[in-house]
Design an enzyme around this catalytic site. Sequence first.
Site, mmCIF file in Angstrom:
data_model
loop_
_atom_site.group_PDB
_atom_site.id
_atom_site.type_symbol
_atom_site.label_atom_id
_atom_site.label_comp_id
_atom_site.label_asym_id
_atom_site.label_seq_id
_atom_site.Cartn_x
_atom_site.Cartn_y
_atom_site.Cartn_z
ATOM 1 N N GLN A 14 0.828 -1.214 0.000
ATOM 2 C CA GLN A 14 0.000 0.000 0.000
ATOM 3 C C GLN A 14 0.858 1.258 0.000
ATOM 4 O O GLN A 14 0.631 2.181 -0.780
ATOM 5 C CB GLN A 14 -0.908 -0.021 1.240
ATOM 6 N N LEU A 15 1.859 1.307 0.873
ATOM 7 C CA LEU A 15 2.739 2.473 0.936
ATOM 8 C C LEU A 15 3.796 2.411 -0.171
ATOM 9 O O LEU A 15 4.127 3.420 -0.806
ATOM 10 C CB LEU A 15 3.419 2.512 2.317
ATOM 11 N N ASP A 36 10.027 -6.692 -4.557
ATOM 12 C CA ASP A 36 8.944 -7.301 -3.785
ATOM 13 C C ASP A 36 9.053 -8.808 -3.934
ATOM 14 O O ASP A 36 9.677 -9.305 -4.883
ATOM 15 C CB ASP A 36 7.571 -6.807 -4.278
ATOM 16 N N TYR A 141 3.351 -8.189 15.461
ATOM 17 C CA TYR A 141 3.684 -7.028 14.608
ATOM 18 C C TYR A 141 4.274 -5.909 15.474
ATOM 19 O O TYR A 141 5.354 -5.386 15.204
ATOM 20 C CB TYR A 141 2.401 -6.573 13.918
HETATM 21 C C1 AKB Z 1 -2.093 -2.289 10.648
HETATM 22 O O1 AKB Z 1 -3.290 -2.044 10.831
HETATM 23 O O2 AKB Z 1 -1.539 -3.327 11.014
HETATM 24 C C2 AKB Z 1 -1.255 -1.211 10.001
HETATM 25 C C3 AKB Z 1 -0.636 -0.321 11.013
HETATM 26 C C4 AKB Z 1 -1.456 0.596 11.810
HETATM 27 O O3 AKB Z 1 0.552 -0.329 11.172
HETATM 28 N N1 AKB Z 1 -2.046 -0.459 9.088
#
Ligand code: AKB
Length: 311
Positions: A14-15, A36, A141
């Site tokens: 996306q980015l 990629d 994450y």
């Molecule tokens: C996500 O929702 O995981 C990402 C973020 C906020 O880093 N868009």
Amino acid sequence: MSHERILVTGANGQLGTVLTSALRAKHGPSNVVASDIKASSTSSGPFVMLDILNIQRLTEVIDDFRITHIYHLAAILSANGEWNPIKTWNVNLNAWINILELVREKPVKKIFFPSTIGVFGDTTPKSNTPQHTAIDPVTMYGVSKRAGEMINNYYHHKYKVDIRSIRYPGIIGYQSIPSGGTTDYAVEIFHHAIKEKTYTCFLEAGTTLPMIYIHDAIKATLLLMDAPADRISIRTSYNLSGMSFSPSEIAKEIKKFIPEFEINYQPDFRQQIANSWTKSIDDDRARNDWSWLPDYDLAKMTKDMFENLSK
Ligand code: AKB
């Protein structure tokens, strides 16, 4: 003519898609190598297939293209990360450490690492979250990105690597549909509003999260990377703020363009992730250090999204 020879990893994301175009417009298409793990459908400049965990291939790409700047965007996002936490750690952190180790030996001058509001957790103050605060992320994450932020600080101070980083809010743009994130609803909602006049949201109506329009996200990235090194006071990752809104607030804004639009709510596991994040961000350090100011609020962004999506 630009002297920068840039590598963008995760360039199909996306980015990445939009940042690659912006960098090509600025530095010339041949000076920006997009990479990629998946093939690209567009080819406005050099493209290489690259699995970010393949160090040998990464080394070849940096050498072959005489890379001087890296924007490392390849990552697994918050929701997808929970399906395979160890892979997420490897892609988000170990691949980054591999890059940092390579950069120490190569003539790479500057590198960019995207962090996220996902680093914030239950102990973080929810409103106007300060730059320096309690950071105990609950997703892999967030854990991997927070570890990356700390590694940035370490490599900068120990080896003088010029690493720059932003904690992006949820990014909203018309160029692609994101997948695997918790803030994805804020893009999906536009596409469903236009096609079906209805959207079932996977977050509750009142879940306020920090968001940013894609043009502001690109603007911030370029401002940060162009700033003189002595203006960079944060070497972990900068807080960045665009706007904050909830699903019901964006739905209200969309109704101004599509009055018959209806939103329903069916929260799933992403609700818990969103609940652990903050609602709004204090980005004073970005404003002071490299003159950051967003151009888009919710109303201006919604108008621009509809204008572009209707093309
Ligand atoms: C996500 O929702 O995981 C990402 C973020 C906020 O880093 N868009």
